[in-house]
Enzyme design. Structure first.
Site, PDB file in Angstrom:
ATOM      1  N   ARG B  51       8.140  -9.920   1.840  1.00 35.40           N
ATOM      2  CA  ARG B  51       8.221 -11.017   2.802  1.00 35.40           C
ATOM      3  C   ARG B  51       6.830 -11.542   3.175  1.00 35.40           C
ATOM      4  NH1 ARG B  51      12.496 -11.486   6.445  1.00 35.40           N
ATOM      5  NH2 ARG B  51      13.225  -9.462   5.751  1.00 35.40           N
ATOM      6  N   THR B  52       5.961 -10.623   3.563  1.00 36.34           N
ATOM      7  CA  THR B  52       4.614 -11.025   3.991  1.00 36.34           C
ATOM      8  C   THR B  52       3.802 -11.568   2.818  1.00 36.34           C
ATOM      9  OG1 THR B  52       4.685  -9.346   5.709  1.00 36.34           O
ATOM     10  CG2 THR B  52       2.526 -10.219   5.175  1.00 36.34           C
ATOM     11  N   LYS B  80      -5.218   5.800  -9.626  1.00 37.27           N
ATOM     12  CA  LYS B  80      -6.090   6.686 -10.415  1.00 37.27           C
ATOM     13  C   LYS B  80      -7.079   7.418  -9.516  1.00 37.27           C
ATOM     14  CE  LYS B  80      -6.005   3.307 -14.138  1.00 37.27           C
ATOM     15  NZ  LYS B  80      -6.791   2.154 -14.604  1.00 37.27           N
ATOM     16  N   ARG B 101      -2.796  -5.534   2.636  1.00 36.26           N
ATOM     17  CA  ARG B 101      -1.866  -4.722   3.414  1.00 36.26           C
ATOM     18  C   ARG B 101      -2.007  -3.293   2.925  1.00 36.26           C
ATOM     19  NH1 ARG B 101       3.014  -6.228   6.092  1.00 36.26           N
ATOM     20  NH2 ARG B 101       4.346  -4.459   6.541  1.00 36.26           N
ATOM     21  N   HIS B 129      -1.110  -6.271  12.816  1.00 40.70           N
ATOM     22  CA  HIS B 129      -0.542  -7.258  11.892  1.00 40.70           C
ATOM     23  C   HIS B 129      -0.795  -8.622  12.539  1.00 40.70           C
ATOM     24  CE1 HIS B 129       1.721  -9.055   8.842  1.00 40.70           C
ATOM     25  NE2 HIS B 129       2.949  -8.687   9.162  1.00 40.70           N
TER      26      HIS B 129
END
Lengths: 153, 303
Positions: B51-52, B80, B101, B129
């Site tokens: 969504r974001t 890794k 994010r 956020h």
């Protein structure tokens, strides 16, 4: 003030810094926060000494080393009532006041396991919530920690 | 003007907020502009959030930018064992702005310290956020015609919900009044109530979402009550139903009153609310794109 009339459990210091009135159980934390294990100065410790105020106290005498205010402030996080004296020629020439540091870098562990500082090779950074507050905020995850819960790295 | 990172909503002053909201309003009128032509926007999603990510990528694409990045850390060098610092350093060689994010809290703040490329935090664990907050502010301004003197009722998980915490911080510039409606387990933390007191923001702690409270509200901000927050599942079942909003509860509201929700919802807003004039959460989500267009442009020093 001179110290020559007392029975000394720990040898008198000619030049250097004395950190007195440390609660005994905080001694090793103070040693850690000042990074004394990497000091080349002669250091004497007293542990479980009798103290009218604290019951058992500890003392640290660091020869030929004069702590700076920023270093001294770190001690406040662990032993806010400790007394720090600068000694020259066996005499106390300066008593340093302990203030909570506004910012501490690389000293305090963040208690939040999901904080970036616990997941990346980097230094922690905390700032005092506001002047005189006994609470610190992690600069990264923004979680707070009270002074009494602080864990030193 | 030099660009700047947006990691926490408190990185924005009141003036920053107003400037970015005013740009978002322009993008609402005309979302397709070529002002980011020739720019590269990196979207680094160490934690998946479709969504974001789509909202940010659409925002960038509609302004003519090229988008690079990944939608899952499993497809990046992180899997890794590469440090975040190295990943950010590498991407900084390519991109003009980095949207990231991460499930680790403080990751965006740290990233902003290891590069000169502006960082936009698209969520760091339970911490911040800020673009969600900007879209919430935009929606409040859009529906109320102002930001000052708004009565906001926050409902649900006020303990862990980062959106409500950030909204309090951001709204503190605009003399709001708050009602905090939550079960004891999920009540607003002392830290934020103390913040309100220090800033002389009136608030009340409530256990129930009463008609009386709804009737005096301008913005009803619903949040998801998550099952995993409860140690006692019977308590969850009870609480879940107490904080469910249904259409019949919206009969005597102020005419300007709107229901917002950061989405996704699970059951705290009944489906029959969707058809009421107060429902505004889908438009709210759409506003995310305008707000993010404005935040990206601000990060690049273009507004």
């Amino acid at each position: 003030m001179t110290i020559d009339n007392k029975e000394l459990k720990v040898a008198a210091l000619k030049e250097g810094t004395v950190i007195d009135h440390i609660p005994s159980d905080k001694l090793f934390k103070v040693i850690a926060i000042l990074n004394l294990k990497n000091t080349h100065s002669q250091i004497t410790f007293g542990y479980n000494l009798d103290s009218a105020k604290l019951g058992k106290k500890a003392i640290i005498k660091i020869s030929e080393k004069f702590l700076e205010q920023t270093e001294v402030n770190k001690v406040a996080l662990i032993a806010p009532h400790a007394k720090i004296n600068i000694i020259r020629d066996y005499k106390v020439v300066e008593k340093m006041a302990l203030n909570y540091p506004q910012e501490v870098v690389g000293v305090v562990k963040c208690l939040n396991p999901k904080c970036i500082t616990n997941n990346e090779p980097m230094k922690t950074k905390f700032r005092q919530l506001h002047p005189s507050a006994e609470t610190y905020v992690c600069h990264y995850c923004e979680k707070t920690v009270d002074v009494e819960d602080i864990v030193v790295l | 003007m030099k660009g700047k990172s947006l990691v926490s909503i408190t990185d924005y002053s009141k003036d920053d907020i107003l400037r970015v909201l005013s740009a978002a309003k322009e993008f609402e009128k005309n979302p397709n502009q070529q002002i980011l032509q020739g720019k590269v926007v990196a979207t680094l999603f160490f934690e998946p959030s479709t969504r974001t990510r789509l909202s940010f990528e659409t925002a960038a694409n509609r302004l003519g930018a090229r988008v690079i990045g990944f939608s899952d850390a499993a497809t990046s060098s992180t899997s890794k064992g590469e440090t975040l610092k190295d990943t950010i350093k590498m991407v900084s060689n390519y991109a003009d702005v980095i949207v990231m994010r991460h499930h680790i809290e403080g990751a965006a703040r740290y990233a902003s310290e290891v590069t000169d490329v502006p960082i936009i935090n698209a969520g760091d664990g339970a911490n911040q956020h800020p673009t969600q907050t900007m879209l919430d502010l935009f929606t409040i301004q859009q529906t109320q015609g102002r930001l000052n003197d708004i009565n906001i009722t926050m409902v649900g998980d006020l303990k862990y919900g980062r959106t409500v915490h950030s909204l309090i911080m951001a709204m503190s510039h605009f003399s709001p009044t708050f009602n905090f409606v939550a079960p004891i387990e999920l009540a607003m933390p002392e830290k934020y109530k103390l913040f309100c007191k220090e800033n002389k923001i009136p608030f009340q702690d409530l256990k129930e979402l009463s008609q009386d409270v709804i009737g005096n509200t301008d913005i009803l901000y619903m949040t998801r009550v998550q099952k995993e927050r409860f140690s006692d599942l019977m308590e969850y079942e009870r609480v879940k139903n107490v904080y469910t909003l249904c259409a019949s509860m919206l009969e005597n509201t102020r005419p300007n009153m709107k229901v917002l929700h950061p989405l996704p919802r699970v059951g705290e807003i009944a489906n029959d609310v969707d058809d009421t004039p107060q429902a505004y959460y889908f438009q709210q989500a759409k506003n995310g794109m305008y707000a993010r267009q404005a935040v990206i442009c601000d990060a690049l020093g273009l507004i």
